[in-house]
Design a protein around this motif. Structure first.
Motif, PDB file in Angstrom:
ATOM      1  N   TYR A   1       0.857  -1.188   0.000  1.00 35.35           N
ATOM      2  CA  TYR A   1       0.000   0.000   0.000  1.00 35.35           C
ATOM      3  C   TYR A   1       0.900   1.248   0.000  1.00 35.35           C
ATOM      4  N   PRO A   2       0.374   2.399  -0.398  1.00 34.05           N
ATOM      5  CA  PRO A   2       1.190   3.621  -0.386  1.00 34.05           C
ATOM      6  C   PRO A   2       1.801   3.936   0.977  1.00 34.05           C
ATOM      7  N   ASP A   3       1.161   3.479   2.060  1.00 36.36           N
ATOM      8  CA  ASP A   3       1.704   3.727   3.392  1.00 36.36           C
ATOM      9  C   ASP A   3       2.617   2.595   3.876  1.00 36.36           C
ATOM     10  N   GLY A   4       2.917   1.625   2.994  1.00 32.98           N
ATOM     11  CA  GLY A   4       3.813   0.535   3.344  1.00 32.98           C
ATOM     12  C   GLY A   4       3.121  -0.706   3.884  1.00 32.98           C
ATOM     13  N   LYS A   5       1.800  -0.700   3.972  1.00 38.68           N
ATOM     14  CA  LYS A   5       1.065  -1.853   4.483  1.00 38.68           C
ATOM     15  C   LYS A   5       1.245  -3.058   3.553  1.00 38.68           C
ATOM     16  N   GLU A   6       1.559  -4.239   4.124  1.00 40.40           N
ATOM     17  CA  GLU A   6       1.729  -5.454   3.337  1.00 40.40           C
ATOM     18  C   GLU A   6       0.395  -6.184   3.195  1.00 40.40           C
ATOM     19  N   TRP A   7       0.188  -6.747   2.029  1.00 43.44           N
ATOM     20  CA  TRP A   7      -1.066  -7.458   1.769  1.00 43.44           C
ATOM     21  C   TRP A   7      -0.858  -8.753   0.984  1.00 43.44           C
ATOM     22  N   VAL A   8       0.281  -8.884   0.305  1.00 36.43           N
ATOM     23  CA  VAL A   8       0.560 -10.107  -0.443  1.00 36.43           C
ATOM     24  C   VAL A   8       0.688 -11.270   0.534  1.00 36.43           C
ATOM     25  N   GLY A   9       0.027 -12.370   0.223  1.00 32.67           N
ATOM     26  CA  GLY A   9       0.008 -13.521   1.106  1.00 32.67           C
ATOM     27  C   GLY A   9      -1.088 -13.446   2.152  1.00 32.67           C
ATOM     28  N   LYS A  10      -1.762 -12.315   2.216  1.00 36.05           N
ATOM     29  CA  LYS A  10      -2.837 -12.123   3.189  1.00 36.05           C
ATOM     30  C   LYS A  10      -4.168 -11.860   2.493  1.00 36.05           C
ATOM     31  N   GLY A  11      -4.159 -10.892   1.571  1.00 40.61           N
ATOM     32  CA  GLY A  11      -5.385 -10.483   0.911  1.00 40.61           C
ATOM     33  C   GLY A  11      -5.842  -9.120   1.376  1.00 40.61           C
ATOM     34  N   ILE A  12      -6.792  -8.557   0.664  1.00 41.46           N
ATOM     35  CA  ILE A  12      -7.367  -7.251   0.993  1.00 41.46           C
ATOM     36  C   ILE A  12      -8.708  -7.494   1.669  1.00 41.46           C
TER      37      ILE A  12
END
Length: 454
Positions: free
Chosen positions: A410-421
């Motif tokens: 995410y633009p703020d550095g939040k990780e989502w790959v391997g987790k989902g949105i």
């Protein structure tokens, strides 16, 4: 939206033929299979080296010693008796990386004409493997197979155990829910025109065993695909219809070509936006495509620039490693730093986006700016959790290895790959919804729009 019958069409058959042709040509350009010790070692070494050099998620796999696993799998690869057994070893090795854009692809690919599956679609709802749609073949009718039935066993094994040991073991999509949403077509896959023994539970709790014929492709019909493949090959790729109370439903099947953009803009420009009270965007089975086909569509729903995702990719500088420096990363934004509003007609009113476990890759890239800026309310299930510009290399005998080359944030550095949105409102379909032909996700999306002020 909930027709339980398979939608026939020449387009799907043509796509199927093109895929087979492409795979045949690719196989012809690859190193012929000889089965020598040297060839087997070289193929496994290629997978190990390309992943070691390019894979960006080793920091998220602290329990995986990739070098040790290479030494463990080398004797297995060398002992393989034929090419199929050899590729099983390579697939299992690559699946240890647990990434949706990283896998070994066998010669012939997923649509190898020597293999097939029964003409039905399975969806995993919670912990249940539910038949969601059927093609009305003689075999299906004789076995009384209808939407809503639960598969409880495959070939004498509990269905979950069978799926893990026969499918997920050889290809991971990066998250448990994505494994079950995207690879589910492989559950009953096997030699064409053979039978597979399954045990099903009827809605009244009755359990019975049946033998299903793997014959989804016939001489007179198109091959049977799950909705994910249907959407990827959809023609047209965009569908739009007017609902009640000034609401509009738009299905975006994929972002695979500029035809998607052209079709969307054509239909969008025909709308009288002054009378539109809300729009539902459906990307539940959108498997992705190309970001350059997603950003123009996104631009139709924003009035000011929105920040794009950050990407990071490993930077290999041997001298710095020799001096004991920490690994470095190349960073940037996907495309430009900001995604621009469309010039001309745009919609800035109430917006709901329907998501699911099969919302994947570029479809997730499309979703992130909308989620990050709170431009839309997300309704449905958590997305697959995978994206990333894979690099492909040939393997002996016509297969290939694809490995993800970047991680996106995410633009703020939040990780989502391997987790989902995560959706804002979670809605999960039940077996009774399938049996009754209901779509609770769409129903909730419409309800959100009708009660937008609340």
């Amino acid at each position: 939206m909930n027709d339980s019958r398979f939608p026939s069409g020449v387009f799907l058959f043509i796509c199927f033929f093109v895929l087979i042709t492409f795979q045949f040509v690719a196989a012809q350009s690859a190193e012929p299979w000889t089965g020598t010790v040297e060839q087997k070692a070289a193929g496994l070494s290629t997978v190990w080296a390309e992943a070691k050099y390019n894979f960006p998620f080793f920091d998220q796999r602290p329990d995986l010693d990739w070098d040790a696993k290479y030494k463990e799998y080398l004797p297995k690869a060398l002992a393989a008796q034929d090419m199929d057994a050899y590729y099983d070893v390579l697939c299992e090795f690559a699946a240890l990386l647990k990434d949706g854009h990283t896998a070994v692809n066998k010669p012939g690919g997923p649509f190898n004409p020597a293999f097939d599956w029964p003409p039905l679609e399975v969806q995993v709802l919670g912990d249940q493997y539910i038949i969601a749609r059927v093609k009305e073949t003689e075999d299906i009718k004789q076995n009384n197979i209808n939407p809503g039935l639960e598969i409880v066993e495959v070939k004498g094994q509990p269905v979950e155990d069978y799926y893990q040991s026969h499918v997920v073991k050889y290809e991971s999509r990066g998250s448990d829910h994505a494994d079950k949403a995207i690879n589910i077509y492989k559950l009953l896959r096997g030699p064409k025109d053979s039978k597979v023994r399954v045990k099903v539970k009827d809605m009244d709790g009755t359990i019975r065993s049946i033998d299903l014929l793997r014959n989804s492709v016939s001489s007179t019909g198109a091959p049977y695909f799950t909705r994910l493949f249907e959407w990827y090959m959809a023609n047209p790729p965009v569908e739009m219809k007017v609902l009640n109370d000034g609401l509009i439903y738009i299905k975006i099947a994929n972002f695979d070509s500029d035809n998607t953009v052209a079709e969307f803009m054509k239909l969008f420009d025909e709308l009288d936006l002054s009378s539109v009270k809300g729009i539902v965007l459906d990307i539940r089975f959108n498997p992705g495509g190309n970001d350059q086909n997603a950003w123009p569509i996104l631009g139709a729903f924003i009035d000011e620039p929105v920040q794009s995702m950050i990407w990071k990719s490993p930077r290999h500088v041997p001298a710095l490693l020799a001096w004991g420096n920490e690994p470095e990363w190349e960073t940037g934004f996907l495309g430009n730093e900001y995604i621009q509003p469309r010039e001309g007609k745009r919609y800035s009113g109430p917006l709901v986006v329907l998501t699911g476990h099969s919302t994947y890759s570029t479809a997730e890239d499309f979703l992130i700016p909308l989620d990050y800026t709170d431009r839309a309310v997300l309704v449905g299930e958590i997305t697959a959790g995978s994206t990333g510009n894979p690099h492909r290399v040939q393997l002996p005998g016509g297969g290939n290895f694809r490995v993800v080359t970047l991680k996106t944030l995410y633009p703020d550095g939040k990780e989502w790959v391997g987790k989902g949105i995560e959706p804002d409102i979670v809605v999960q379909k039940t077996p009774r919804d399938v049996f009754g032909g209901k779509d609770p996700v769409l129903e909730k999306g419409i309800d959100v729009l009708k009660n937008w002020k609340n």
